[in-house]
Every structure is written in C-alpha cells, then in structure tokens.
Design a protein around this motif. Structure first.
Motif, PDB file in Angstrom:
ATOM      1  N   ARG A 226     -24.142  44.094  -7.851  1.00 52.53           N
ATOM      2  CA  ARG A 226     -25.589  44.250  -7.667  1.00 52.53           C
ATOM      3  C   ARG A 226     -26.010  43.913  -6.239  1.00 52.53           C
ATOM      4  NH1 ARG A 226     -28.272  41.763 -13.220  1.00 52.53           N
ATOM      5  NH2 ARG A 226     -28.056  43.676 -14.469  1.00 52.53           N
ATOM      6  N   ILE A 227     -25.368  42.867  -5.665  1.00 51.49           N
ATOM      7  CA  ILE A 227     -25.666  42.487  -4.271  1.00 51.49           C
ATOM      8  C   ILE A 227     -25.338  43.648  -3.331  1.00 51.49           C
ATOM      9  CG2 ILE A 227     -24.857  41.016  -2.350  1.00 51.49           C
ATOM     10  CD1 ILE A 227     -24.628  38.741  -4.498  1.00 51.49           C
ATOM     11  N   GLU A 228     -24.144  44.229  -3.528  1.00 47.14           N
ATOM     12  CA  GLU A 228     -23.710  45.360  -2.684  1.00 47.14           C
ATOM     13  C   GLU A 228     -24.669  46.551  -2.843  1.00 47.14           C
ATOM     14  OE1 GLU A 228     -21.322  45.278  -0.361  1.00 47.14           O
ATOM     15  OE2 GLU A 228     -21.169  43.157  -0.910  1.00 47.14           O
ATOM     16  N   LYS A 229     -25.103  46.768  -4.081  1.00 44.47           N
ATOM     17  CA  LYS A 229     -26.018  47.878  -4.370  1.00 44.47           C
ATOM     18  C   LYS A 229     -27.372  47.647  -3.684  1.00 44.47           C
ATOM     19  CE  LYS A 229     -27.856  50.456  -8.329  1.00 44.47           C
ATOM     20  NZ  LYS A 229     -27.976  50.479  -9.789  1.00 44.47           N
ATOM     21  N   ALA A 230     -27.891  46.405  -3.786  1.00 45.51           N
ATOM     22  CA  ALA A 230     -29.177  46.068  -3.167  1.00 45.51           C
ATOM     23  C   ALA A 230     -29.086  46.149  -1.647  1.00 45.51           C
ATOM     24  CB  ALA A 230     -29.602  44.661  -3.599  1.00 45.51           C
ATOM     25  N   ARG A 231     -27.946  45.713  -1.091  1.00 50.34           N
ATOM     26  CA  ARG A 231     -27.753  45.773   0.363  1.00 50.34           C
ATOM     27  C   ARG A 231     -27.711  47.223   0.851  1.00 50.34           C
ATOM     28  NH1 ARG A 231     -23.542  42.458   0.884  1.00 50.34           N
ATOM     29  NH2 ARG A 231     -24.726  40.624   1.489  1.00 50.34           N
ATOM     30  N   SER A 232     -26.991  48.071   0.104  1.00 47.53           N
ATOM     31  CA  SER A 232     -26.864  49.492   0.481  1.00 47.53           C
ATOM     32  C   SER A 232     -28.226  50.194   0.421  1.00 47.53           C
ATOM     33  CB  SER A 232     -25.909  50.215  -0.470  1.00 47.53           C
ATOM     34  OG  SER A 232     -24.622  49.652  -0.375  1.00 47.53           O
ATOM     35  N   ALA A 233     -29.048  49.824  -0.556  1.00 46.63           N
ATOM     36  CA  ALA A 233     -30.362  50.457  -0.722  1.00 46.63           C
ATOM     37  C   ALA A 233     -31.441  49.762   0.121  1.00 46.63           C
ATOM     38  CB  ALA A 233     -30.764  50.448  -2.182  1.00 46.63           C
ATOM     39  N   ASN A 234     -31.010  48.724   0.880  1.00 48.97           N
ATOM     40  CA  ASN A 234     -31.921  47.950   1.715  1.00 48.97           C
ATOM     41  C   ASN A 234     -33.055  47.320   0.902  1.00 48.97           C
ATOM     42  OD1 ASN A 234     -32.477  46.893   4.259  1.00 48.97           O
ATOM     43  ND2 ASN A 234     -33.927  48.526   4.782  1.00 48.97           N
ATOM     44  N   ARG A 235     -32.721  46.880  -0.323  1.00 45.50           N
ATOM     45  CA  ARG A 235     -33.703  46.205  -1.178  1.00 45.50           C
ATOM     46  C   ARG A 235     -33.621  44.696  -0.941  1.00 45.50           C
ATOM     47  NH1 ARG A 235     -35.924  48.572  -5.746  1.00 45.50           N
ATOM     48  NH2 ARG A 235     -37.039  46.584  -5.773  1.00 45.50           N
ATOM     49  N   LEU A 236     -34.261  44.268   0.145  1.00 43.94           N
ATOM     50  CA  LEU A 236     -34.211  42.854   0.523  1.00 43.94           C
ATOM     51  C   LEU A 236     -34.909  41.957  -0.498  1.00 43.94           C
ATOM     52  CD1 LEU A 236     -34.887  43.181   4.379  1.00 43.94           C
ATOM     53  CD2 LEU A 236     -32.699  43.010   3.190  1.00 43.94           C
ATOM     54  N   ASP A 237     -35.879  42.515  -1.222  1.00 46.04           N
ATOM     55  CA  ASP A 237     -36.586  41.737  -2.248  1.00 46.04           C
ATOM     56  C   ASP A 237     -35.663  41.344  -3.410  1.00 46.04           C
ATOM     57  OD1 ASP A 237     -36.489  44.525  -2.804  1.00 46.04           O
ATOM     58  OD2 ASP A 237     -37.964  44.262  -4.407  1.00 46.04           O
ATOM     59  N   LEU A 238     -34.611  42.172  -3.630  1.00 52.84           N
ATOM     60  CA  LEU A 238     -33.641  41.887  -4.685  1.00 52.84           C
ATOM     61  C   LEU A 238     -32.365  41.228  -4.151  1.00 52.84           C
ATOM     62  CD1 LEU A 238     -33.859  45.194  -6.779  1.00 52.84           C
ATOM     63  CD2 LEU A 238     -34.856  42.977  -7.349  1.00 52.84           C
ATOM     64  N   LEU A 239     -32.072  41.490  -2.876  1.00 52.49           N
ATOM     65  CA  LEU A 239     -30.818  41.007  -2.287  1.00 52.49           C
ATOM     66  C   LEU A 239     -30.729  39.475  -2.275  1.00 52.49           C
ATOM     67  CD1 LEU A 239     -28.136  41.572  -0.823  1.00 52.49           C
ATOM     68  CD2 LEU A 239     -29.424  41.646   1.329  1.00 52.49           C
TER      69      LEU A 239
END
Length: 202
Positions: free
Chosen positions: A72-85
């Motif tokens: 999930r961390i990798e997915k959030a980082r790839s999508a630039n979702r800093l709110d979830l990262l």
C-alpha cells in the motif's frame, strides 16, 4: 502463631520424626517429591509449547500485515497520495515494532523451553538414582527385619504399607465409612465411660 501455622509446624515436625524412624521412607518421600516435580515440568513444558505456537501464529499474522501495508505504501507513493503515504508508513512502523516485540517473546519462550527440558532430564536422572537407592534400602531393610524382633519389623511394615497407600478423608462425612476411625471412636468412648464411672464411684 495462628492455627494454620501451628498445624503446619506440627505436621512438619511429625513428618521429620516419622522419616527419622523410617529412613527407607525418607527415600520414598524424595521419590514422591521428584515425581511431583517431573509432572510439574511436563505441565510447564506443555504450556510453553502452546505459547510458542501462539506467538508463531502472531508473528506470521504480523508479517502478512507488514507485507500488505508495504504494498500500500508503494502504491500511495507511486500515485503521489501523500495524504495516505504518511499514515501507511506509520502503520508499517507500528507493525514492525510489534513484530520485533513478538520475536523477543519467542526467544524468551524458547529459552524457557530449553531450561525446562534440561530440568526434566536432571529430575529423571535423580529419579533413577533414588530408585537404585530405594532398592538397596529395601534389600537392607528386609535383611535387618530377619535379625530384629518381630514386633518392630511388623510395625515398620505397617507404616510402609500406610505410607504407600496414602489417605483421602471426606470432610463432609468423615469417619462414617472408615472402620479404623469407628474402632478408635468406640475405644475412646469406652475409655470416657470408664473414666466417668471411676469419678462417680469416688
């Protein structure tokens, strides 16, 4: 001293006196104690093995959770979702800490398992030594019984039988089905009656 302490002290002193009079039973008492210790070691080992399995299951579950949150961390980082990262990274860190604590618990349990196994082996060796000494003492006692007065030998034989049989009392119905208890009560009552008769005849 309270009643319990008084009774405990009496029991201890009576036991010591009894075992001094019956040295062969001192070995039997030691054998009984070792048997109890071995049973306790077996029970403890079972509990520790069960705890080991539980911790293993918790470690496996935690490892799977870490793996899930890492993806999930990798997915959030790839999508630039800093709110979830950031929250996901915090969750992974908490799970890593939990996994580390579980590993520490596992090491402690494994250490205790090994200590208990070693203790059990020591108890078994001691049991064998006591069994050999018991056999020697029994042989010596049988030999001595042939050379001592019969009455003394019979008394020791009765004490040995009594020790090996053990005794279980029923507090709710004490003495009701115990022929020996009834015989002593009858004797004691007869003595009381005789005593009363003597006092009245004065």
């Amino acid at each position: 001293m309270g009643l319990f302490e008084d009774l405990s002290s009496f029991l201890e002193s009576r036991l010591e006196e009894f075992l001094r009079s019956n040295p062969h039973l001192e070995l039997q008492a030691l054998a009984d104690k070792l048997a109890d210790q071995e049973s306790e070691a077996v029970r403890l080992l079972g509990d520790l093995r069960l705890r080991e399995k539980q911790i293993e299951a918790e470690i496996l579950e935690t490892a799977q959770e870490i793996q899930r949150w890492h993806i999930r961390i990798e997915k959030a980082r790839s999508a630039n979702r800093l709110d979830l990262l950031k929250p996901a990274e915090e969750r992974e860190a908490a799970l890593l800490r939990q996994g580390n604590q579980l590993w520490g618990q596992m090491e402690l349990v494994k250490g205790r398992i090994q200590q208990t196994i070693d203790l059990q082996r020591q108890i078994q060796v001691r049991c064998q030594e006591v069994k050999v000494k018991l056999a020697e003492a029994e042989a010596n006692r049988a030999k001595a019984a042939q050379q001592t007065p019969k009455a003394n030998g019979t008394e020791q034989q009765w004490q040995t039988i009594g020790w090996n049989q053990g005794y279980r009392s029923s507090n709710s119905n004490m003495g009701a089905a115990d022929p020996l208890e009834q015989s002593f009560r009858k004797w004691e009552m007869d003595e009381e009656l005789e005593k009363l008769k003597r006092e009245m005849g004065r």
